[in-house]
Write a protein that holds these residues in place. Structure first.
Motif, short mmCIF file in Angstrom:
data_model
loop_
_atom_site.label_atom_id
_atom_site.label_comp_id
_atom_site.label_asym_id
_atom_site.label_seq_id
_atom_site.Cartn_x
_atom_site.Cartn_y
_atom_site.Cartn_z
N GLY A 38 64.32 37.38 3.71
CA GLY A 38 64.41 36.42 2.91
C GLY A 38 62.98 36.04 2.67
O GLY A 38 62.49 36.02 1.42
N THR A 39 62.36 35.85 3.76
CA THR A 39 60.75 35.36 3.81
C THR A 39 59.91 36.60 2.96
O THR A 39 59.01 36.25 2.23
CB THR A 39 60.25 35.05 4.91
OG1 THR A 39 61.21 34.10 5.88
CG2 THR A 39 58.83 34.66 4.97
N GLY A 40 60.44 37.73 3.45
CA GLY A 40 59.72 38.94 2.98
C GLY A 40 59.90 38.98 1.17
O GLY A 40 58.90 39.47 0.72
N LEU A 41 61.05 38.56 0.75
CA LEU A 41 61.25 38.68 -0.66
C LEU A 41 60.48 37.64 -1.56
O LEU A 41 60.01 37.59 -2.66
CB LEU A 41 62.58 38.42 -0.97
CG LEU A 41 63.48 39.64 -0.67
CD1 LEU A 41 65.02 39.42 -1.00
CD2 LEU A 41 63.12 40.98 -1.16
N PHE A 42 60.25 36.25 -0.76
CA PHE A 42 59.74 35.18 -1.18
C PHE A 42 58.33 35.12 -1.22
O PHE A 42 57.50 34.61 -1.96
CB PHE A 42 60.51 33.84 -0.48
CG PHE A 42 60.10 32.42 -0.98
CD1 PHE A 42 60.41 31.90 -1.77
CD2 PHE A 42 59.08 32.07 -0.16
CE1 PHE A 42 60.05 30.42 -2.31
CE2 PHE A 42 58.49 30.64 -0.36
CZ PHE A 42 59.10 30.03 -1.67
N LYS A 43 57.64 34.98 0.09
CA LYS A 43 56.49 34.52 0.37
C LYS A 43 55.23 35.32 -0.20
O LYS A 43 54.43 34.80 -0.96
CB LYS A 43 56.36 34.64 1.90
CG LYS A 43 54.74 33.92 2.38
CD LYS A 43 54.95 33.96 3.81
CE LYS A 43 53.50 33.35 4.29
NZ LYS A 43 52.99 31.90 3.78
#
Length: 510
Positions: A114-119
């Motif tokens: 999820g962080t990979g998609l967001f950050k």
């Protein structure tokens, strides 16, 4: 300092602040949780800690590739949802058996993806705002402000992690190990806040959500075309920078591992006087008001604004003096609380750095971004040199069997807290030379059609550095303490030398 920036910058920064607050609340106690809940050795805990950090910073490569095709906004929204699921799963206390370990690993994978998609994609959107010629000269300062804003969440995170755990233990009667999960639950609430901010303010940055586009002065979206040779030159330059920052993050992110172990096992657990005030996050907030009030006092153009700035400074100083007079005896210092100093320094020092670089730019003497990164590596090396010097003669880390037979770290020394406070200050100087400048460099130099992938490349470098954080855990115990710090000092020096050697090639694309 805040003038001339696109409005979307502040909206995206606030959305990222919420997410970072939850992430750093979880991270502040994660290494200690691994050892306490599962009875892991420092080495085993470092493997899991390093692997988790690697996933958090490796997945942005795939997130960037998806965003280049489907759009940055869609990936940011999806990322928040996936992260929420991961933190929710991590918040459930399941004990310390094999099933609990498996569930925890699954939750970490969700958080990482999820962080990979967001950050990374959120940061590309920030960069897209500065493709508009009206804001292009503000790119570096804009990313400095963005970086400062997200550290507001990180500054409060360690205090939240400690306080919510204490509340769960004392007021709710949870066991020490189960109480950690309340710190993890904070991240769920913070992500909801991030989602609300993102959609309420979306109109300010919606034009930056598209894939592979630059925003023109008229607000239209275009795709910039580069020759194959220029594209290759830019990608090679970025890869050289990525190679260097691997070793910065390897050293810097010891803050959540060996530096936290050092705080837990080698640093005094109590403090008094002025030093004790540093461990109250609200005192740090007052210091920040004083710093920003000082800048506003000298930069304001009206007497009214100057008067307000002076009043803010006087009130903040008065409160600090009053709080100092109320101090009685000593205060307890928990190891995770030291992690509040890095974001505090980022927030307090960002206007100082912006003023210095602004003055140098006005004289035509501002260093290039690659040169700033090289200087940052030298500064990082000096932080570990300080630890080497003050660790000479200290005993090796030790463990003993706890009540349940699992190994427990032993507190073996009472080094002054000032050592870690000073170390975090120097490391923050290095970070401000490297991280916001590096992210700005990527958004400026990356070929437009590969912006998402190249930002993902920055995070892959960070991921590899985070995986190498494990080296600290492997060294913790088998070698003398000063040797552990010397390894990271040497790594930073070698990386700086490499960066200076490649400087002419890197500055060609600036």
């Amino acid at each position: 300092m805040f003038e001339g920036q696109p409005k979307g910058l502040y909206a995206l920064a606030l959305a990222n602040t919420g997410e970072r607050f939850g992430y750093y609340t979880m991270l502040a106690v994660f290494a200690l949780f691994l050892r306490a809940n599962f009875g892991l050795s420092a080495e085993a805990a470092s493997y899991i800690y390093g692997a988790f950090l690697m996933t958090v910073y490796f997945f942005p490569l795939f997130g960037g590739m998806l965003a280049d095709k489907f759009g940055f906004g869609k990936m940011v929204t999806t990322g928040i949802i996936v992260m929420f699921a991961g933190y929710l799963l991590l918040s459930v206390p399941l004990g310390g058996d094999t099933v609990a370990l498996a569930v925890m690993i699954a939750s970490l994978l969700l958080i990482g993806f999820g962080t990979g998609l967001f950050k990374g994609n959120l940061q590309v959107m920030v960069g897209n705002l500065y493709d508009d010629p009206r804001y292009s000269v503000k790119r570096d300062s804009g990313f400095s402000l963005f970086y400062m804003a997200i550290n507001i969440g990180a500054m409060f995170a360690p205090t939240m992690a400690v306080k919510i755990k204490e509340y769960a233990e004392v007021s709710l009667g949870y066991s020490s190990n189960d109480a950690y999960h309340f710190s993890f639950a904070v991240a769920c609430a913070s992500l909801i806040l991030s989602m609300v901010i993102y959609y309420v303010c979306r109109g300010m940055f919606k034009h930056a959500e598209g894939a592979g586009r630059a925003v023109s002065k008229e607000g239209e979206t275009t795709v910039e075309e580069l020759s194959p040779a220029e594209t290759k030159q830019r990608i090679v330059a970025l890869c050289l920078v990525f190679a260097v920052v691997i070793f910065f993050w390897m050293a810097f992110h010891q803050n959540g591992l060996t530096l936290t172990f050092f705080a837990d096992e080698f640093t005094a657990t109590t403090s008094e006087g002025v030093q004790a005030m540093a461990f109250d996050v609200w005192n740090l907030v007052l210091v920040i008001f004083i710093v920003y009030g000082g800048f506003s006092l000298f930069q304001s153009k009206t007497s009214k604004a100057k008067g307000i700035s002076a009043a803010v400074i006087v009130v903040a100083v008065g409160i600090l003096v009053w709080k100092y007079q109320q101090l009685a005896g000593t205060v307890n210092v928990s190891a995770p609380i030291y992690q509040q100093f890095n974001p505090f320094y980022v927030i307090a020092l960002t206007p100082v750095f912006m003023a210095i670089f602004g003055a140098l730019a006005a004289k035509g003497k501002e260093p290039s971004t690659p040169r700033k990164i090289a200087y940052g590596m030298v500064i990082a090396a000096s932080a570990f040199a300080l630890l080497v010097f003050f660790s000479l003669g200290l005993p090796a880390p030790a463990t003993e069997a706890g009540p349940d037979g699992k190994p427990v770290a032993v507190h073996v020394a009472d080094v002054t807290p000032n050592l870690l406070i000073g170390t975090y200050l120097i490391l923050t100087f290095a970070e401000l030379f490297i991280s916001p400048m590096g992210i700005s460099f990527v958004t400026k130099i990356a070929p437009p059609k590969y912006k998402g992938m190249m930002m993902g490349g920055w995070f892959v470098a960070t991921a590899l550095g985070n995986q190498l954080v494990t080296v600290g855990g492997l060294l913790w115990g088998p070698v003398a303490l000063w040797v552990c710090w010397a390894v990271f000092m040497t790594v930073c020096i070698v990386a700086a030398i490499f960066m200076f050697a490649m400087m002419k090639r890197l500055e060609k694309v600036c």
